[in-house]
Design a protein around this motif. Sequence first.
Motif, PDB file in Angstrom:
ATOM      1  N   ILE A  32     -40.273 -42.945  53.179  1.00 44.86           N
ATOM      2  CA  ILE A  32     -39.693 -41.672  52.761  1.00 44.86           C
ATOM      3  C   ILE A  32     -38.258 -41.531  53.271  1.00 44.86           C
ATOM      4  CG2 ILE A  32     -39.823 -39.170  53.100  1.00 44.86           C
ATOM      5  CD1 ILE A  32     -42.883 -39.455  53.111  1.00 44.86           C
ATOM      6  N   ASN A  33     -38.040 -41.843  54.545  1.00 46.49           N
ATOM      7  CA  ASN A  33     -36.717 -41.661  55.137  1.00 46.49           C
ATOM      8  C   ASN A  33     -35.697 -42.664  54.603  1.00 46.49           C
ATOM      9  OD1 ASN A  33     -36.464 -39.676  57.759  1.00 46.49           O
ATOM     10  ND2 ASN A  33     -38.572 -40.253  57.319  1.00 46.49           N
ATOM     11  N   ALA A  34     -36.111 -43.903  54.377  1.00 43.54           N
ATOM     12  CA  ALA A  34     -35.192 -44.901  53.842  1.00 43.54           C
ATOM     13  C   ALA A  34     -34.736 -44.511  52.437  1.00 43.54           C
ATOM     14  CB  ALA A  34     -35.862 -46.275  53.822  1.00 43.54           C
ATOM     15  N   ALA A  35     -35.669 -44.015  51.615  1.00 45.34           N
ATOM     16  CA  ALA A  35     -35.322 -43.605  50.250  1.00 45.34           C
ATOM     17  C   ALA A  35     -34.376 -42.407  50.265  1.00 45.34           C
ATOM     18  CB  ALA A  35     -36.587 -43.263  49.472  1.00 45.34           C
ATOM     19  N   MET A  36     -34.640 -41.435  51.131  1.00 45.02           N
ATOM     20  CA  MET A  36     -33.793 -40.241  51.170  1.00 45.02           C
ATOM     21  C   MET A  36     -32.409 -40.545  51.743  1.00 45.02           C
ATOM     22  SD  MET A  36     -34.985 -37.744  49.622  1.00 45.02           S
ATOM     23  CE  MET A  36     -33.574 -36.749  50.119  1.00 45.02           C
ATOM     24  N   ASP A  58     -28.924 -39.047  59.656  1.00 45.26           N
ATOM     25  CA  ASP A  58     -30.157 -38.759  60.379  1.00 45.26           C
ATOM     26  C   ASP A  58     -31.337 -39.457  59.720  1.00 45.26           C
ATOM     27  OD1 ASP A  58     -31.637 -37.608  62.390  1.00 45.26           O
ATOM     28  OD2 ASP A  58     -32.048 -35.794  61.267  1.00 45.26           O
ATOM     29  N   PHE A  59     -31.377 -39.465  58.371  1.00 43.34           N
ATOM     30  CA  PHE A  59     -32.439 -40.184  57.663  1.00 43.34           C
ATOM     31  C   PHE A  59     -32.407 -41.670  58.010  1.00 43.34           C
ATOM     32  CE2 PHE A  59     -32.878 -36.682  54.445  1.00 43.34           C
ATOM     33  CZ  PHE A  59     -34.252 -36.544  54.541  1.00 43.34           C
ATOM     34  N   LEU A  60     -31.204 -42.240  58.059  1.00 45.36           N
ATOM     35  CA  LEU A  60     -31.076 -43.658  58.397  1.00 45.36           C
ATOM     36  C   LEU A  60     -31.555 -43.921  59.817  1.00 45.36           C
ATOM     37  CD1 LEU A  60     -30.096 -46.534  57.765  1.00 45.36           C
ATOM     38  CD2 LEU A  60     -27.818 -45.832  58.573  1.00 45.36           C
ATOM     39  N   GLY A  61     -31.128 -43.069  60.745  1.00 43.38           N
ATOM     40  CA  GLY A  61     -31.554 -43.222  62.132  1.00 43.38           C
ATOM     41  C   GLY A  61     -33.059 -43.090  62.283  1.00 43.38           C
ATOM     42  N   LEU A 125     -35.644 -31.499  52.038  1.00 38.79           N
ATOM     43  CA  LEU A 125     -36.639 -30.638  52.677  1.00 38.79           C
ATOM     44  C   LEU A 125     -38.056 -31.035  52.263  1.00 38.79           C
ATOM     45  CD1 LEU A 125     -37.412 -28.192  54.383  1.00 38.79           C
ATOM     46  CD2 LEU A 125     -37.050 -26.757  52.347  1.00 38.79           C
ATOM     47  N   ALA A 126     -38.247 -31.336  50.975  1.00 35.58           N
ATOM     48  CA  ALA A 126     -39.565 -31.764  50.503  1.00 35.58           C
ATOM     49  C   ALA A 126     -39.993 -33.063  51.173  1.00 35.58           C
ATOM     50  CB  ALA A 126     -39.541 -31.930  48.985  1.00 35.58           C
ATOM     51  N   ALA A 127     -39.056 -34.012  51.290  1.00 33.90           N
ATOM     52  CA  ALA A 127     -39.371 -35.302  51.903  1.00 33.90           C
ATOM     53  C   ALA A 127     -39.730 -35.145  53.378  1.00 33.90           C
ATOM     54  CB  ALA A 127     -38.173 -36.246  51.754  1.00 33.90           C
ATOM     55  N   PHE A 132     -43.315 -34.464  58.156  1.00 32.64           N
ATOM     56  CA  PHE A 132     -43.729 -33.579  59.244  1.00 32.64           C
ATOM     57  C   PHE A 132     -45.241 -33.392  59.240  1.00 32.64           C
ATOM     58  CE2 PHE A 132     -44.470 -29.337  61.064  1.00 32.64           C
ATOM     59  CZ  PHE A 132     -43.781 -29.442  62.267  1.00 32.64           C
ATOM     60  N   GLY A 133     -45.801 -33.205  58.042  1.00 30.09           N
ATOM     61  CA  GLY A 133     -47.244 -33.052  57.939  1.00 30.09           C
ATOM     62  C   GLY A 133     -47.995 -34.300  58.361  1.00 30.09           C
ATOM     63  N   LEU A 134     -47.458 -35.464  57.988  1.00 31.82           N
ATOM     64  CA  LEU A 134     -48.107 -36.725  58.347  1.00 31.82           C
ATOM     65  C   LEU A 134     -48.092 -36.954  59.866  1.00 31.82           C
ATOM     66  CD1 LEU A 134     -46.659 -39.015  55.530  1.00 31.82           C
ATOM     67  CD2 LEU A 134     -49.064 -38.376  55.829  1.00 31.82           C
ATOM     68  N   LEU A 135     -47.023 -36.518  60.525  1.00 34.39           N
ATOM     69  CA  LEU A 135     -46.858 -36.782  61.957  1.00 34.39           C
ATOM     70  C   LEU A 135     -47.397 -35.665  62.847  1.00 34.39           C
ATOM     71  CD1 LEU A 135     -43.254 -38.284  61.797  1.00 34.39           C
ATOM     72  CD2 LEU A 135     -45.289 -39.509  62.577  1.00 34.39           C
ATOM     73  N   TRP A 136     -47.841 -34.557  62.252  1.00 31.50           N
ATOM     74  CA  TRP A 136     -48.259 -33.398  63.042  1.00 31.50           C
ATOM     75  C   TRP A 136     -49.333 -33.753  64.070  1.00 31.50           C
ATOM     76  CZ3 TRP A 136     -46.789 -28.592  64.133  1.00 31.50           C
ATOM     77  CH2 TRP A 136     -47.719 -27.731  64.708  1.00 31.50           C
ATOM     78  N   ALA A 137     -50.282 -34.581  63.687  1.00 24.98           N
ATOM     79  CA  ALA A 137     -51.392 -34.908  64.586  1.00 24.98           C
ATOM     80  C   ALA A 137     -50.939 -35.694  65.815  1.00 24.98           C
ATOM     81  CB  ALA A 137     -52.450 -35.715  63.827  1.00 24.98           C
TER      82      ALA A 137
END
Length: 213
Positions: A32-36, A58-61, A125-127, A132-137
């Motif tokens: 997700i981050n690489a694409a954005m 920030d996405f790249l980092g 924001l959508a990405a 964020f949802g995936l990492l919440w746990a």
Amino acid sequence: MADKCCAPPLNLNSTPKQNAAHRRVLWAVLIINAAMFVVEVAAGLAAGSASLQADALDFLGDAANYGVSLFVVGMALRYRATAALAKGVTMGVFGLWVVGTVIWHATHGTLPSAFTMGTVGFAALAANTASFGLLWAYKAGDANMRSAWICTRNDVVGNLAVLLAALGVFGTGAGWPDVVVASIMAGLALQGAAVVIRQAAAELRIGRMAAAE
């Protein structure tokens, strides 16, 4: 309260099942981050927006950080903590880079494209909301996983701020809202870096003590 929240969890060992779960979620947010990054860096340069350029970097980092996290999943605590420490330093460098970008745009009086900022800001924001949802746990996990969650948390806040900046630029016809938002993003990066570095350093001390026993 802050010290308690930043303290390392009591159980810092991971199981094979946990490692597999970590790898799955890290692969997802890495893609997700690489694409954005590709989308936003082009839009940021075209729009002349400091906040979009900062968000793109920030996405790249984050993509690089998630890659590092994938590499050390399942390794000994000292390796995971060392990777987290490196990521914390990287987050700090990003914050300082954004400060420099803010100064440049403020000095040159850049007027970004509000439409491009808003459109790309919604996509970002959508990405990041998905990440964020995936990492919440894993927000209370070891420094390696927690640093990934902190990066994404900062990104969501940064995306909302970019949208506010787009509205500000559209309403005022000036570039100062973009500069203000980029400054806030720099502060978030520096604060997140401090949290990650502090927890990573604590886990490194625990790892050294365990190795000495």
